[in-house]
Design an enzyme around this catalytic site. Structure first.
Site, PDB file in Angstrom:
ATOM      1  N   ASP A  38      39.850  52.634 -66.735  1.00 31.82           N
ATOM      2  CA  ASP A  38      41.302  52.089 -66.961  1.00 31.82           C
ATOM      3  C   ASP A  38      42.793  52.866 -67.385  1.00 31.82           C
ATOM      4  O   ASP A  38      41.956  53.862 -67.663  1.00 31.82           O
ATOM      5  CB  ASP A  38      41.206  51.247 -68.701  1.00 31.82           C
ATOM      6  CG  ASP A  38      42.280  50.367 -68.713  1.00 31.82           C
ATOM      7  OD1 ASP A  38      43.805  51.023 -68.051  1.00 31.82           O
ATOM      8  OD2 ASP A  38      41.891  49.303 -69.235  1.00 31.82           O
ATOM      9  N   SER A  85      46.286  45.765 -67.378  1.00 29.91           N
ATOM     10  CA  SER A  85      44.915  45.647 -67.146  1.00 29.91           C
ATOM     11  C   SER A  85      44.180  44.024 -66.880  1.00 29.91           C
ATOM     12  O   SER A  85      42.854  43.811 -67.412  1.00 29.91           O
ATOM     13  CB  SER A  85      44.415  46.559 -68.563  1.00 29.91           C
ATOM     14  OG  SER A  85      44.830  48.189 -68.384  1.00 29.91           O
TER      15      SER A  85
END
Length: 537
Positions: free
Chosen positions: A95, A139
């Site tokens: 991430d 995200s």
């Protein structure tokens, strides 16, 4: 008349001398740049006494031999394309792991000539990360893209772009819900699971199983706080336990215990829950597996995970923290490695359990805290997380076979960190650049375009730009310099890398939409809407 002529000659010579003198003082121009500008762009720095060249790198033959080896490997790979059907697919997500993060991690590993493990994978591509309504994504919308194959709006998960963020009505409309690759795997008879260092209800892992107009609706209280109804909208934690895809996940490991229990209940370590509905979803999960006649195991510590017999466990729920798991470096510095599992620990357990299914599996593995470290401009911790992430990828590749297991490594989005100045070849990546700025003050090799590092270590209203000469910039808690003051550093909008190893690895080359990634993974495994028979319809 003769005097006039001599005077005229003297005046001409004087004018010529003035012109020559002016020309001599005028900066020399080369291709539109003055010499001073040219030197500023490419300064000559004093050689570092700490730098010692490797003897072999001084020889032309070394570089030619290295190129020859790389070329031979590429030619051999292209001659033998792996077009086996993937029994197993493992997707690793770093991430916020930008290309700059990977390059900085090489230096963190000791030298710029190092390779982060997954950089050794034979095929590499770049994916475009934008959301339908935003150039710089988050995200949530990216999870929908790389897990469902659909680009959507910022802040939404598992729904198409007809749903705006926090739209209570349209987000609950099943016709807007997308299908994830985990669902395709389950429908094909495969097992599916997820592992993360973030909360299991956080944006990236939620993309495996959830459908919501608002990424923050991780428990019921957050829905009502938004002015929406929990009758119409189901929070993400409940979806994980109750809805089909989440309920059928064989492995769920990460953090977030507090999101599964009511605020009047506390967990195994004394942390109070956050829910408002009086429920203990962990207990509900355990009861559901018992009702199915299956062996479901809930664990909350590394010890519990280590004591679990994975050969006798049908479903595994591991929630190892009230919220996110600690940073990997902090885990070691605080000796929490004896209490909570690392990303590698969880990945190994997940693969061992899922491998018991003869028809294969899909596993999603996320290093969620690379992103969080960048948001805090804690570059040291971001690179520690990336190093551990690469170790988990290596472990997965070692535990599986390239002939039947496709591993794809990518990121959801980038960050604004860059590598700048003119650091020496093996200089500590967390140190100050060897060249100073025009104000004669030093600056860090790693810096951010924005973030909290501005007010802490870059600039103050009283002193102006801060002098870091006597500051330990290598400390894990040091917030790196940032140009623009923000409480939290932002994401970046540039493309991110995609690395592939295993069946149909060669599909992942080139530059493509992020939403193409699950299509290529599904084709490799011959499942879902991108199976071979569907493409031929």
């Amino acid at each position: 008349m003769q005097q006039t002529f001599v005077l005229h000659i003297l005046c001409s010579l004087l004018a010529l001398l003035v012109l020559v003198s002016a020309a001599a003082q005028r900066p020399k121009v080369r291709a539109g740049l003055t010499e001073e500008q040219e030197n500023d762009q490419h300064p000559r720095l004093l050689p570092s006494r700490d730098f010692v060249a490797l003897d072999e790198e001084l020889e032309t033959r070394f570089w030619h031999d290295k190129a020859q080896t790389i070329l031979a490997d590429k030619l051999a790979t292209h001659k033998q394309l792996n077009e086996n059907r993937a029994k197993n697919v493992i997707m690793f997500l770093g991430d916020g792991m930008s290309v700059h993060t990977i390059a900085a991690t090489r230096a963190f590993l000791g030298d710029s000539n190092k390779q982060v493990y997954f950089e050794k994978f034979p095929y590499l591509g770049l994916s475009k990360t934008y959301a339908v309504n935003e150039r710089t994504p988050d995200s949530a919308t990216t999870a929908t893209a790389y897990l469902s194959g659909v680009k959507a709006n910022y802040g939404t998960i598992g729904v198409n772009a007809q749903v705006e963020r926090a739209d209570c009505l349209h987000g609950a409309d099943a016709s807007t819900h997308t299908q994830s690759i985990a669902q395709w795997a389950q429908e094909a008879g495969k097992w599916a699971g997820l592992v993360t260092t973030a909360r299991v209800t956080h944006a990236s892992p939620a993309g495996v199983y959830a459908h919501t107009a608002e990424r923050n609706w991780e428990h019921d209280g957050l829905i009502t706080d938004s002015g929406c109804s929990t009758e119409l909208n189901t929070d993400i934690a409940r979806q994980l336990v109750e809805w089909n895809v989440g309920r059928d996940l064989r492995v769920i490991m990460g953090g977030g215990r507090s999101y599964f229990r009511d605020q009047m209940m506390h967990d195994e370590e004394g942390n109070w829950g956050l829910r408002n509905d009086g429920r203990d979803l962990i207990k509900d999960w355990q009861e559901d597996k018992a009702n199915l006649g299956a062996k479901g195991k809930y664990v909350w510590s590394l010890k519990g995970l280590q004591e679990t017999d994975l050969n006798q466990t049908d479903y595994l729920l591991g929630l190892f923290d009230a919220s996110h798991l600690p940073y990997h470096g902090d885990r070691q510095r605080s000796h929490l490695e004896y209490a909570e599992p690392s990303l590698s620990d969880m990945t190994e357990s997940a693969i061992k359990l899922l491998s018991r299914n003869d028809q294969g599996y899909f596993l999603f593995v996320e290093s969620g805290r690379i992103d969080m470290a960048h948001h805090a401009t804690l570059a040291h911790k971001a690179l520690e997380e990336t190093e551990q992430f690469a170790a988990a990828v290596k472990l997965a590749r070692d535990l599986t076979d390239e002939e039947d297991t496709l591993i794809v490594v990518t990121s959801d989005h980038s960050h604004t960190m860059s590598i700048n100045g003119y650091p020496y070849r093996r200089q500590n990546i967390f140190s100050l650049a060897p060249n100073v700025a025009d104000d004669e003050l030093p600056f860090t090799i790693l810096s951010y375009a924005n973030g909290p590092g501005n007010t802490e270590n870059t600039y103050s209203n009283a002193a102006g730009r801060l002098d870091l000469s006597h500051v330990d910039t290598t400390a894990p808690e040091f917030r790196f310099q940032a140009t623009v003051p923000l409480t939290s550093e932002t994401h970046g909008a540039e493309d991110v890398g995609v690395f592939a190893s295993g069946p149909f690895e060669h599909l992942f080359t080139g530059n493509y939409e992020q939403s193409s990634i699950p299509a290529m993974m599904a084709f490799a495994a011959n499942m879902g809407p991108f199976s071979e028979d569907k493409l031929n319809e």
